[in-house]
Design a protein around this motif. Structure first.
Motif, PDB file in Angstrom:
ATOM      1  N   GLY A 144       0.819  -1.216   0.000  1.00  0.00           N
ATOM      2  CA  GLY A 144       0.000   0.000   0.000  1.00  0.00           C
ATOM      3  C   GLY A 144       0.845   1.256   0.000  1.00  0.00           C
ATOM      4  O   GLY A 144       0.559   2.207  -0.736  1.00  0.00           O
ATOM      5  N   ARG A 145       1.892   1.261   0.807  1.00  0.00           N
ATOM      6  CA  ARG A 145       2.778   2.434   0.858  1.00  0.00           C
ATOM      7  C   ARG A 145       3.442   2.676  -0.494  1.00  0.00           C
ATOM      8  O   ARG A 145       3.500   3.808  -0.973  1.00  0.00           O
ATOM      9  N   ARG A 146       3.942   1.631  -1.128  1.00  0.00           N
ATOM     10  CA  ARG A 146       4.638   1.791  -2.407  1.00  0.00           C
ATOM     11  C   ARG A 146       3.667   2.144  -3.534  1.00  0.00           C
ATOM     12  O   ARG A 146       3.943   3.004  -4.364  1.00  0.00           O
ATOM     13  N   LEU A 147       2.537   1.474  -3.583  1.00  0.00           N
ATOM     14  CA  LEU A 147       1.590   1.691  -4.673  1.00  0.00           C
ATOM     15  C   LEU A 147       0.931   3.066  -4.607  1.00  0.00           C
ATOM     16  O   LEU A 147       0.501   3.600  -5.631  1.00  0.00           O
ATOM     17  N   ALA A 148       0.884   3.667  -3.435  1.00  0.00           N
ATOM     18  CA  ALA A 148       0.287   5.009  -3.304  1.00  0.00           C
ATOM     19  C   ALA A 148       0.998   6.022  -4.187  1.00  0.00           C
ATOM     20  O   ALA A 148       0.376   6.982  -4.666  1.00  0.00           O
ATOM     21  N   ALA A 149       2.266   5.806  -4.442  1.00  0.00           N
ATOM     22  CA  ALA A 149       3.034   6.744  -5.276  1.00  0.00           C
ATOM     23  C   ALA A 149       2.582   6.732  -6.738  1.00  0.00           C
ATOM     24  O   ALA A 149       2.824   7.694  -7.462  1.00  0.00           O
ATOM     25  N   VAL A 150       1.910   5.655  -7.154  1.00  0.00           N
ATOM     26  CA  VAL A 150       1.449   5.552  -8.541  1.00  0.00           C
ATOM     27  C   VAL A 150      -0.065   5.296  -8.589  1.00  0.00           C
ATOM     28  O   VAL A 150      -0.566   4.540  -9.407  1.00  0.00           O
ATOM     29  N   ALA A 151      -0.774   5.965  -7.715  1.00  0.00           N
ATOM     30  CA  ALA A 151      -2.216   5.765  -7.564  1.00  0.00           C
ATOM     31  C   ALA A 151      -3.010   6.108  -8.816  1.00  0.00           C
ATOM     32  O   ALA A 151      -4.146   5.657  -8.975  1.00  0.00           O
ATOM     33  N   GLU A 152      -2.434   6.894  -9.711  1.00  0.00           N
ATOM     34  CA  GLU A 152      -3.159   7.284 -10.914  1.00  0.00           C
ATOM     35  C   GLU A 152      -3.255   6.154 -11.939  1.00  0.00           C
ATOM     36  O   GLU A 152      -4.048   6.241 -12.879  1.00  0.00           O
ATOM     37  N   VAL A 153      -2.513   5.077 -11.767  1.00  0.00           N
ATOM     38  CA  VAL A 153      -2.592   3.924 -12.660  1.00  0.00           C
ATOM     39  C   VAL A 153      -3.860   3.138 -12.314  1.00  0.00           C
ATOM     40  O   VAL A 153      -4.030   2.726 -11.162  1.00  0.00           O
ATOM     41  N   PRO A 154      -4.766   2.937 -13.280  1.00  0.00           N
ATOM     42  CA  PRO A 154      -6.056   2.302 -12.966  1.00  0.00           C
ATOM     43  C   PRO A 154      -5.948   0.967 -12.229  1.00  0.00           C
ATOM     44  O   PRO A 154      -6.696   0.743 -11.268  1.00  0.00           O
ATOM     45  N   GLU A 155      -5.047   0.085 -12.640  1.00  0.00           N
ATOM     46  CA  GLU A 155      -4.914  -1.210 -11.963  1.00  0.00           C
ATOM     47  C   GLU A 155      -4.462  -1.029 -10.516  1.00  0.00           C
ATOM     48  O   GLU A 155      -4.863  -1.775  -9.636  1.00  0.00           O
ATOM     49  N   VAL A 156      -3.639  -0.031 -10.291  1.00  0.00           N
ATOM     50  CA  VAL A 156      -3.136   0.257  -8.948  1.00  0.00           C
ATOM     51  C   VAL A 156      -4.252   0.853  -8.092  1.00  0.00           C
ATOM     52  O   VAL A 156      -4.399   0.510  -6.918  1.00  0.00           O
ATOM     53  N   ALA A 157      -5.066   1.716  -8.671  1.00  0.00           N
ATOM     54  CA  ALA A 157      -6.151   2.352  -7.925  1.00  0.00           C
ATOM     55  C   ALA A 157      -7.102   1.312  -7.347  1.00  0.00           C
ATOM     56  O   ALA A 157      -7.549   1.429  -6.202  1.00  0.00           O
ATOM     57  N   GLU A 158      -7.395   0.283  -8.122  1.00  0.00           N
ATOM     58  CA  GLU A 158      -8.285  -0.783  -7.646  1.00  0.00           C
ATOM     59  C   GLU A 158      -7.666  -1.511  -6.442  1.00  0.00           C
ATOM     60  O   GLU A 158      -8.357  -1.804  -5.467  1.00  0.00           O
ATOM     61  N   VAL A 159      -6.385  -1.790  -6.536  1.00  0.00           N
ATOM     62  CA  VAL A 159      -5.689  -2.475  -5.444  1.00  0.00           C
ATOM     63  C   VAL A 159      -5.656  -1.591  -4.196  1.00  0.00           C
ATOM     64  O   VAL A 159      -5.896  -2.061  -3.079  1.00  0.00           O
ATOM     65  N   LEU A 160      -5.377  -0.311  -4.385  1.00  0.00           N
ATOM     66  CA  LEU A 160      -5.333   0.610  -3.246  1.00  0.00           C
ATOM     67  C   LEU A 160      -6.683   0.689  -2.544  1.00  0.00           C
ATOM     68  O   LEU A 160      -6.746   0.723  -1.307  1.00  0.00           O
ATOM     69  N   HIS A 161      -7.763   0.708  -3.308  1.00  0.00           N
ATOM     70  CA  HIS A 161      -9.094   0.754  -2.695  1.00  0.00           C
ATOM     71  C   HIS A 161      -9.300  -0.476  -1.805  1.00  0.00           C
ATOM     72  O   HIS A 161      -9.786  -0.362  -0.678  1.00  0.00           O
ATOM     73  N   ARG A 162      -8.892  -1.631  -2.303  1.00  0.00           N
ATOM     74  CA  ARG A 162      -9.020  -2.859  -1.528  1.00  0.00           C
ATOM     75  C   ARG A 162      -8.163  -2.796  -0.261  1.00  0.00           C
ATOM     76  O   ARG A 162      -8.602  -3.208   0.817  1.00  0.00           O
ATOM     77  N   LEU A 163      -6.948  -2.262  -0.377  1.00  0.00           N
ATOM     78  CA  LEU A 163      -6.070  -2.156   0.791  1.00  0.00           C
ATOM     79  C   LEU A 163      -6.603  -1.148   1.815  1.00  0.00           C
ATOM     80  O   LEU A 163      -6.448  -1.346   3.023  1.00  0.00           O
ATOM     81  N   LEU A 164      -7.222  -0.079   1.332  1.00  0.00           N
ATOM     82  CA  LEU A 164      -7.812   0.891   2.254  1.00  0.00           C
ATOM     83  C   LEU A 164      -8.933   0.265   3.083  1.00  0.00           C
ATOM     84  O   LEU A 164      -9.184   0.684   4.212  1.00  0.00           O
ATOM     85  N   LEU A 165      -9.592  -0.717   2.517  1.00  0.00           N
ATOM     86  CA  LEU A 165     -10.695  -1.385   3.211  1.00  0.00           C
ATOM     87  C   LEU A 165     -10.293  -2.781   3.705  1.00  0.00           C
ATOM     88  O   LEU A 165     -11.150  -3.630   3.930  1.00  0.00           O
TER      89      LEU A 165
END
Length: 137
Positions: A29-50
């Motif tokens: 989550g910490r690493r992927l936050a830096a590239v949150a604008e990438v659609p595939e990453v955004a989906e993963v980040l949403h899951r990690l936030l929840l």
């Protein structure tokens, strides 16, 4: 950076986001936050936030997104907050306070970002932005 190099760099973190180990999910989550604008990453980040298994993952991911100090990072946290259960919501609120509540200047920056999101197309994000903004006024 080519798409292949980009994928090679992110693949371990995308895979780590489903790890059984909370520490690996939090690091992802910490690493992927830096590239949150990438659609595939955004989906993963949403899951990690929840993340339903460990609130540390939620908090670390949220703090990394908020640490971007941009509308996208805050929007992602507010979208998760709008659908979070009480415990996860408390962790997301705590992350906002931890990152954005350390000084008067932080509060002003948060207010500016929330103001931009009060008219978001997603009513849940807009509602959360209004809720956060109200005490800052």
């Amino acid at each position: 950076m080519t798409r292949s190099e980009f994928d090679d760099e992110l693949t371990p973190f995308l895979q780590g986001s489903t790890s059984a180990a909370w520490s690996v999910r939090a690091a992802s989550g910490r690493r992927l936050a830096a590239v949150a604008e990438v659609p595939e990453v955004a989906e993963v980040l949403h899951r990690l936030l929840l993340d339903g298994r460990d609130t540390f993952v939620t908090q670390e991911t949220a703090e990394a997104l908020l640490g971007r100090w941009d509308v996208l990072g805050l929007r992602m946290v507010l979208a998760a907050l709008a659908s979070a259960d009480d415990d996860t919501g408390d962790q997301l609120d705590a992350a906002i306070l931890n990152v954005c509540g350390q000084s008067k200047e932080d509060g002003e920056r948060l207010a500016a970002l929330c103001s931009a999101l009060t008219s978001d197309a997603d009513n849940a994000v807009s509602r959360e932005a209004h809720r956060i903004l109200e005490p800052l006024r």
